[in-house]
Design an enzyme around this catalytic site. Structure first.
Site, PDB file in Angstrom:
ATOM      1  N   ARG A  34       0.844  -1.189   0.000  1.00  0.00           N
ATOM      2  CA  ARG A  34       0.000   0.000   0.000  1.00  0.00           C
ATOM      3  C   ARG A  34       0.886   1.248   0.000  1.00  0.00           C
ATOM      4  O   ARG A  34       2.044   1.196  -0.397  1.00  0.00           O
ATOM      5  CB  ARG A  34      -0.920  -0.024   1.225  1.00  0.00           C
ATOM      6  N   ALA A  37       4.330   1.202   2.043  1.00  0.00           N
ATOM      7  CA  ALA A  37       5.275   0.250   1.451  1.00  0.00           C
ATOM      8  C   ALA A  37       5.840   0.791   0.145  1.00  0.00           C
ATOM      9  O   ALA A  37       7.022   0.587  -0.163  1.00  0.00           O
ATOM     10  CB  ALA A  37       4.597  -1.096   1.220  1.00  0.00           C
ATOM     11  N   HIS A  38       5.014   1.489  -0.634  1.00  0.00           N
ATOM     12  CA  HIS A  38       5.515   2.090  -1.873  1.00  0.00           C
ATOM     13  C   HIS A  38       6.535   3.186  -1.580  1.00  0.00           C
ATOM     14  O   HIS A  38       7.559   3.295  -2.262  1.00  0.00           O
ATOM     15  CB  HIS A  38       4.358   2.648  -2.704  1.00  0.00           C
ATOM     16  N   VAL A  39       6.245   3.994  -0.572  1.00  0.00           N
ATOM     17  CA  VAL A  39       7.201   5.035  -0.187  1.00  0.00           C
ATOM     18  C   VAL A  39       8.533   4.400   0.202  1.00  0.00           C
ATOM     19  O   VAL A  39       9.604   4.838  -0.240  1.00  0.00           O
ATOM     20  CB  VAL A  39       6.654   5.883   0.983  1.00  0.00           C
ATOM     21  N   GLU A  91       4.280   4.166  -8.686  1.00  0.00           N
ATOM     22  CA  GLU A  91       4.224   2.930  -9.470  1.00  0.00           C
ATOM     23  C   GLU A  91       5.102   2.925 -10.720  1.00  0.00           C
ATOM     24  O   GLU A  91       5.718   1.893 -11.031  1.00  0.00           O
ATOM     25  CB  GLU A  91       2.771   2.618  -9.845  1.00  0.00           C
TER      26      GLU A  91
END
Length: 207
Positions: A34, A37-39, A91
């Site tokens: 989410r 986690a992407h950061v 992304e």
């Protein structure tokens, strides 16, 4: 529109077969990620740090689970998708540098992600919102979990899945984006619809 059963690691050939509107089921390894986690993934890339899981040919699922720990074993009770637009800023870089081939979520993603998927041969598919229990039924086991300091929902869960789906392809590797194309189509018809509404109102007033 076809139905495809994919196994990880997913190849370029697997992805280029897919078209917007196709139905897919995924078996193998799925990794949840989410916002937080992407950061952290992107920060790790910028620092030259190795991620805890290899995502080449992999699948990212925009979701956070309801999870129970029984002894040393985790069990996923529910795992519905979260809104993918929040990950749009991250992304493209994740796809380019980590080799992710399939992203799963809900609500669609924007032009930058669409372009990255076209350039690096990846796809985006949606899972039905509100069907978290159905999603959990396809999860065979929790292989591992990383970054629990972010919280259970935001941690990176590594899951073994079997026929995870049904998923609907919304962005394919040819640059087609169903939601964006739909928006453009609707906007192009707004002037005509507006004229029709005005003419209808005028005719009613005359009566």
């Amino acid at each position: 529109m076809g139905t495809y059963y994919l196994k990880t690691p997913i190849s370029d050939d697997d992805i280029t077969k897919l078209r917007v509107g196709d139905t897919i089921y995924v078996s193998g390894i799925l990794v949840s990620a989410r916002d937080a986690a992407h950061v952290r993934m992107v920060e790790s890339l910028h620092k030259g740090e190795k991620l805890p899981v290899d995502l080449r040919g992999g699948v990212i699922y925009h979701a956070g689970p309801v999870a129970l720990k029984q002894g040393n074993t985790w069990r996923i009770v529910s795992m519905g998708p979260t809104t993918s637009a929040r990950m749009d800023d991250f992304e493209p870089e994740v796809i380019e540098k980590l080799g992710v081939k399939l992203v799963i979520g809900k609500g669609g993603m924007g032009p930058k992600t669409t372009e990255a998927m076209k350039r690096y041969k990846a796809a985006y598919a949606i899972f039905t919102g509100g069907a978290g229990v159905l999603a959990a039924q396809a999860i065979k086991r929790v292989v591992d979990v990383h970054w629990l300091d972010l919280g259970i929902a935001e941690a990176m869960w590594v899951l073994e899945v079997e026929n995870f789906g049904p998923l609907t392809v919304i962005i394919d590797s040819y640059g087609n984006n169903y939601y964006e194309d739909l928006r453009k189509n609707v906007r192009s018809k707004v002037p005509d619809l507006s004229k029709e509404v005005v003419n209808t109102i005028k005719s009613v007033i005359k009566v």
